[in-house]
Design a protein around this motif. Structure first.
Motif, PDB file in Angstrom:
ATOM      1  N   ARG A 100      -3.170   1.816  16.466  1.00  8.65           N
ATOM      2  CA  ARG A 100      -4.589   2.090  16.751  1.00  8.65           C
ATOM      3  C   ARG A 100      -5.390   2.420  15.500  1.00  8.65           C
ATOM      4  N   ASN A 101      -4.790   3.215  14.644  1.00 11.60           N
ATOM      5  CA  ASN A 101      -5.530   3.702  13.479  1.00 11.60           C
ATOM      6  C   ASN A 101      -5.485   2.743  12.298  1.00 11.60           C
ATOM      7  N   ASN A 102      -4.359   2.082  12.118  1.00 11.22           N
ATOM      8  CA  ASN A 102      -4.176   1.292  10.890  1.00 11.22           C
ATOM      9  C   ASN A 102      -3.931  -0.196  11.129  1.00 11.22           C
ATOM     10  N   GLY A 103      -4.028  -0.633  12.393  1.00  6.97           N
ATOM     11  CA  GLY A 103      -3.751  -2.038  12.701  1.00  6.97           C
ATOM     12  C   GLY A 103      -4.629  -3.003  11.937  1.00  6.97           C
ATOM     13  N   TYR A 104      -5.926  -2.646  11.809  1.00 10.03           N
ATOM     14  CA  TYR A 104      -6.851  -3.547  11.115  1.00 10.03           C
ATOM     15  C   TYR A 104      -6.519  -3.650   9.631  1.00 10.03           C
ATOM     16  N   LEU A 105      -5.996  -2.547   9.049  1.00  8.23           N
ATOM     17  CA  LEU A 105      -5.607  -2.581   7.634  1.00  8.23           C
ATOM     18  C   LEU A 105      -4.378  -3.464   7.436  1.00  8.23           C
ATOM     19  N   ALA A 106      -3.412  -3.341   8.355  1.00  6.02           N
ATOM     20  CA  ALA A 106      -2.207  -4.175   8.271  1.00  6.02           C
ATOM     21  C   ALA A 106      -2.555  -5.656   8.380  1.00  6.02           C
ATOM     22  N   CYS A 107      -3.461  -5.976   9.317  1.00  8.60           N
ATOM     23  CA  CYS A 107      -3.852  -7.375   9.503  1.00  8.60           C
ATOM     24  C   CYS A 107      -4.564  -7.923   8.275  1.00  8.60           C
ATOM     25  N   GLU A 108      -5.438  -7.092   7.671  1.00  8.17           N
ATOM     26  CA  GLU A 108      -6.151  -7.533   6.462  1.00  8.17           C
ATOM     27  C   GLU A 108      -5.171  -7.840   5.344  1.00  8.17           C
ATOM     28  N   LEU A 109      -4.174  -6.983   5.159  1.00  4.20           N
ATOM     29  CA  LEU A 109      -3.200  -7.209   4.090  1.00  4.20           C
ATOM     30  C   LEU A 109      -2.320  -8.423   4.400  1.00  4.20           C
ATOM     31  N   LEU A 110      -1.922  -8.571   5.665  1.00  7.90           N
ATOM     32  CA  LEU A 110      -1.040  -9.676   6.055  1.00  7.90           C
ATOM     33  C   LEU A 110      -1.715 -11.034   5.973  1.00  7.90           C
ATOM     34  N   ASP A 111      -3.050 -11.051   5.877  1.00  5.98           N
ATOM     35  CA  ASP A 111      -3.752 -12.318   5.672  1.00  5.98           C
ATOM     36  C   ASP A 111      -3.394 -12.936   4.330  1.00  5.98           C
ATOM     37  N   GLY A 112      -2.945 -12.071   3.393  1.00  2.85           N
ATOM     38  CA  GLY A 112      -2.655 -12.545   2.042  1.00  2.85           C
ATOM     39  C   GLY A 112      -1.174 -12.807   1.818  1.00  2.85           C
ATOM     40  N   VAL A 113      -0.871 -13.419   0.664  1.00  2.00           N
ATOM     41  CA  VAL A 113       0.507 -13.768   0.297  1.00  2.00           C
ATOM     42  C   VAL A 113       0.816 -13.184  -1.083  1.00  2.00           C
ATOM     43  N   PRO A 114       1.889 -12.376  -1.220  1.00  2.00           N
ATOM     44  CA  PRO A 114       2.273 -11.871  -2.539  1.00  2.00           C
ATOM     45  C   PRO A 114       2.649 -13.029  -3.469  1.00  2.00           C
ATOM     46  N   ARG A 115       2.046 -13.046  -4.661  1.00  2.00           N
ATOM     47  CA  ARG A 115       2.258 -14.155  -5.589  1.00  2.00           C
ATOM     48  C   ARG A 115       2.994 -13.749  -6.868  1.00  2.00           C
ATOM     49  N   ALA A 116       2.785 -12.532  -7.329  1.00  2.00           N
ATOM     50  CA  ALA A 116       3.439 -12.067  -8.561  1.00  2.00           C
ATOM     51  C   ALA A 116       3.452 -10.543  -8.536  1.00  2.00           C
ATOM     52  N   SER A 117       4.352  -9.946  -9.314  1.00  2.00           N
ATOM     53  CA  SER A 117       4.411  -8.487  -9.346  1.00  2.00           C
ATOM     54  C   SER A 117       5.145  -8.003 -10.588  1.00  2.00           C
ATOM     55  N   ASN A 118       4.634  -6.910 -11.147  1.00  2.00           N
ATOM     56  CA  ASN A 118       5.399  -6.165 -12.143  1.00  2.00           C
ATOM     57  C   ASN A 118       5.618  -4.767 -11.557  1.00  2.00           C
ATOM     58  N   LYS A 119       5.887  -3.777 -12.368  1.00  2.00           N
ATOM     59  CA  LYS A 119       6.204  -2.450 -11.836  1.00  2.00           C
ATOM     60  C   LYS A 119       4.962  -1.659 -11.431  1.00  2.00           C
ATOM     61  N   GLU A 120       3.764  -2.133 -11.825  1.00  2.00           N
ATOM     62  CA  GLU A 120       2.536  -1.390 -11.498  1.00  2.00           C
ATOM     63  C   GLU A 120       1.633  -2.103 -10.493  1.00  2.00           C
ATOM     64  N   VAL A 121       1.706  -3.436 -10.440  1.00  2.00           N
ATOM     65  CA  VAL A 121       0.726  -4.219  -9.670  1.00  2.00           C
ATOM     66  C   VAL A 121       1.435  -5.309  -8.867  1.00  2.00           C
ATOM     67  N   VAL A 122       0.935  -5.542  -7.662  1.00  6.77           N
ATOM     68  CA  VAL A 122       1.343  -6.723  -6.903  1.00  6.77           C
ATOM     69  C   VAL A 122       0.098  -7.592  -6.696  1.00  6.77           C
ATOM     70  N   VAL A 123       0.220  -8.872  -7.041  1.00  6.09           N
ATOM     71  CA  VAL A 123      -0.895  -9.822  -6.917  1.00  6.09           C
ATOM     72  C   VAL A 123      -0.810 -10.487  -5.544  1.00  6.09           C
ATOM     73  N   VAL A 124      -1.904 -10.402  -4.769  1.00  2.69           N
ATOM     74  CA  VAL A 124      -1.934 -10.968  -3.417  1.00  2.69           C
ATOM     75  C   VAL A 124      -3.090 -11.961  -3.332  1.00  2.69           C
ATOM     76  N   SER A 125      -2.786 -13.192  -2.929  1.00  2.00           N
ATOM     77  CA  SER A 125      -3.828 -14.224  -2.853  1.00  2.00           C
ATOM     78  C   SER A 125      -4.268 -14.437  -1.408  1.00  2.00           C
ATOM     79  N   TYR A 126      -5.558 -14.771  -1.259  1.00  2.00           N
ATOM     80  CA  TYR A 126      -6.139 -15.073   0.050  1.00  2.00           C
ATOM     81  C   TYR A 126      -6.717 -16.475   0.025  1.00  2.00           C
ATOM     82  N   GLU A 127      -6.702 -17.120   1.181  1.00  3.90           N
ATOM     83  CA  GLU A 127      -7.040 -18.541   1.237  1.00  3.90           C
ATOM     84  C   GLU A 127      -8.454 -18.815   0.734  1.00  3.90           C
ATOM     85  N   TYR A 128      -9.385 -17.893   1.046  1.00 10.38           N
ATOM     86  CA  TYR A 128     -10.774 -18.116   0.665  1.00 10.38           C
ATOM     87  C   TYR A 128     -11.282 -16.944  -0.184  1.00 10.38           C
ATOM     88  N   GLU A 129     -12.254 -17.242  -1.039  1.00 10.51           N
ATOM     89  CA  GLU A 129     -12.812 -16.232  -1.931  1.00 10.51           C
ATOM     90  C   GLU A 129     -13.441 -15.089  -1.151  1.00 10.51           C
TER      91      GLU A 129
END
Length: 559
Positions: free
Chosen positions: A435-464
């Protein structure tokens, strides 16, 4: 005894073969010109005619009265080669005879002359199933075969065949049968068997068979054996556990009108009926695609937003393989649709809030006196323009920061970190109905992890626009991601096109033994506006208050 239609209508001459005109023509010419090789390799998807053409070719090279390279069907060799007792055309299933011993036995027999025919032909089906030892045993025979021996190897997976085997064969690549050829063949069989069937059903059978003639004829056999009267579209779909046209229309309407509650009830009902959700996803994709095609070619009116329909088709096409691998296909499919609806519905809500806000502001201004309205409206408009410029600047800085953050991450990104992120990313699925965080999970799941180091994960989305939208609740998204995955990493939200550009740039630099240079990110978040901007904002508020006091006196209260 009843004979299955796919066996009854298996081509008996090259003329009856559909969809492989180039291969058939080449083989006919080799028969006509007496240029018969010692080994052939037929590759391609299942049900496209590899074994059938292999048998026809085996008959043709032994036919005594060939007609333009095709079998005559009535000479003694044709009659003999068509019998089950024929000892000169040998079919071997490599899936069950894949050992070294079987191939060694074959090698011992190849030196025996044909009993009746000119050539002894070995057709080895699913040859990729042979073991390495069996391939090695076969290799010597392929290198120096007796003159009376012809090998025809057939496979659906040529990548598993050693190059040394392939190099000693004439290779023919079979293609999937087109829908047009398939429908024509099905229509012919329907007429021969007096099967009453709608042409639309023939098209559906062709679509469902995915270029496999055997599957298509099998489906026709299935529906015709269970119904004597006219075979309609709805009957065919019900027989195959697929959604009817009415169900497709209803569910498509619910998806594009963002009615998830009703959609969820329908999906539950379909699950009770035992529907296959992977097949249903394919049906939906084809159904929506056909509507777009009709719009483009026949100028029909679209019921829904064109771009949204294109987004939906791309989403299903991208995720269909994930659905096939899912432990619970129904839940994965529901989440997929929920994400799509939420992402597009959220855009509508933003627009609606803007309309309501503008309407309330207008009503408030109409209650003021005309003179006061003109003065205050001017001040407010100046402030709005100033805020809009700040927002535009905010988005610009945000995009710039995400690009720089991505480049910085790619400098020391590793495959291990990315694989770890892909695994932990799945944890977000547990919160999609929260109920509280479902919309946040869906927003993140729209993207795909593309690269990562120890500080940052790069997530791409289909449209700008999807990537830029993360600015609205950036802090919430980062905190939610960190809490779920027990991580201290931040995220770089970028569009898929931006990611592809950066990846190409990185590869070009890497070839020159160079890398990205680490840069400082600009400030972009709304709650991080610089002190100078804050002072300007306070100054504008004070000016408004002074102006109001000059008009109304000391009765002004500042809220």
């Amino acid at each position: 005894m009843y004979q299955a239609l796919y066996r009854k209508y298996r081509p008996k001459t090259f003329k009856e073969v559909i969809g492989q005109a180039n291969i058939v023509k080449t083989l006919q010419n080799s028969v006509k010109n007496h240029h018969v090789g010692h080994a052939y390799l037929f590759t391609g998807p299942r049900g496209t005619g590899k074994t059938t053409i292999a048998k026809l070719f085996a008959k043709a090279i032994n036919c005594l009265e060939t007609e333009d390279g095709d079998v005559c069907g009535h000479c003694k060799n044709c009659l003999y080669s068509g019998q089950n007792e024929c000892m000169d055309i040998i079919e071997i299933d490599a899936a069950s005879n894949n050992g070294v011993d079987e191939i060694r036995e074959l090698r011992n027999k190849v030196n025996i002359l044909p009993s009746e025919l000119k050539y002894k032909v070995y057709i080895i089906d699913e040859v990729h199933m042979l073991t390495i030892g069996a391939f090695n045993a076969l290799l010597k025979t392929l290198e120096e075969p007796p003159e009376h021996i012809v090998f025809i190897l057939a496979t659906t997976d040529p990548q598993k065949i050693p190059v040394t085997i392939i190099s000693r064969c004439q290779v023919y690549n079979f293609k999937k049968i087109s829908e047009t050829d398939m429908i024509e063949r099905l229509f012919y069989i329907s007429q021969q068997e007096n099967i009453k069937i709608d042409k639309e059903v023939l098209k559906l059978i062709a679509e469902n068979s995915d270029g496999c003639v055997r599957d298509a004829i099998g489906l026709l056999d299935k529906v015709s054996s269970s119904r004597q009267e006219l075979i309609t579209t709805d009957y065919f779909l019900q027989m195959n556990g697929q959604a009817t046209i009415q169900q497709l229309k209803k569910i498509t309407n619910q998806i594009f009108n963002h009615h998830f509650n009703e959609l969820y009830e329908n999906l539950e009902a379909m699950d009770t009926e035992g529907k296959d959700f992977v097949e249903f996803a394919k049906q939906l994709m084809i159904f929506v695609k056909n509507k777009l095609v009709d719009c483009y070619l026949k100028n029909t009116t679209l019921e829904y937003d064109e771009q949204e329909m294109i987004d939906f088709i791309n989403l299903l096409n991208e995720k269909i393989n994930d659905l096939k691998r899912a432990d619970n296909v129904k839940i994965s499919f529901e989440i997929l649709l929920l994400q799509f609806i939420k992402s597009h519905k959220r855009e509508e809500k933003i627009i609606s809030r803007e309309i309501i806000s503008n309407k309330n502001e207008k009503e408030q201004k109409e209650n003021d006196k005309q003179d006061e309205k003109q003065i205050i409206t001017k001040e407010k408009n100046d402030n709005i323009n100033s805020s809009a410029k700040k927002d535009d600047k905010n988005v610009e800085n945000y995009n710039k920061a995400m690009t720089i953050r991505t480049k910085n991450a790619m400098i020391d990104a590793s495959k291990e970190e990315l694989n770890h992120e892909k695994e932990t990313w799945k944890n977000l699925n547990n919160y999609t109905f929260d109920r509280n965080n479902g919309y946040l999970a869906c927003e993140l799941l729209d993207g795909v992890p593309r690269a990562s180091n120890k500080e940052v994960v790069v997530v791409s989305y289909e449209y700008e626009a999807m990537a830029e939208q993360k600015l609205n609740n950036y802090d919430e998204l980062i905190k939610f991601y960190q809490d779920v995955n027990a991580s201290t990493k931040t995220i770089a939200f970028i569009s898929e096109s931006n990611w592809q550009d950066l990846k190409k740039e990185y590869i070009l630099l890497h070839r020159e033994n160079k890398n990205f240079i680490k840069e400082q990110e600009p400030i972009f978040l709304k709650n991080n506006i610089s002190k100078v901007d804050k002072k300007e904002e306070n100054s504008m508020i004070n000016n408004e208050v002074e102006l109001a006091k000059s008009l109304f006196g000391d009765i002004v209260e500042v809220e």
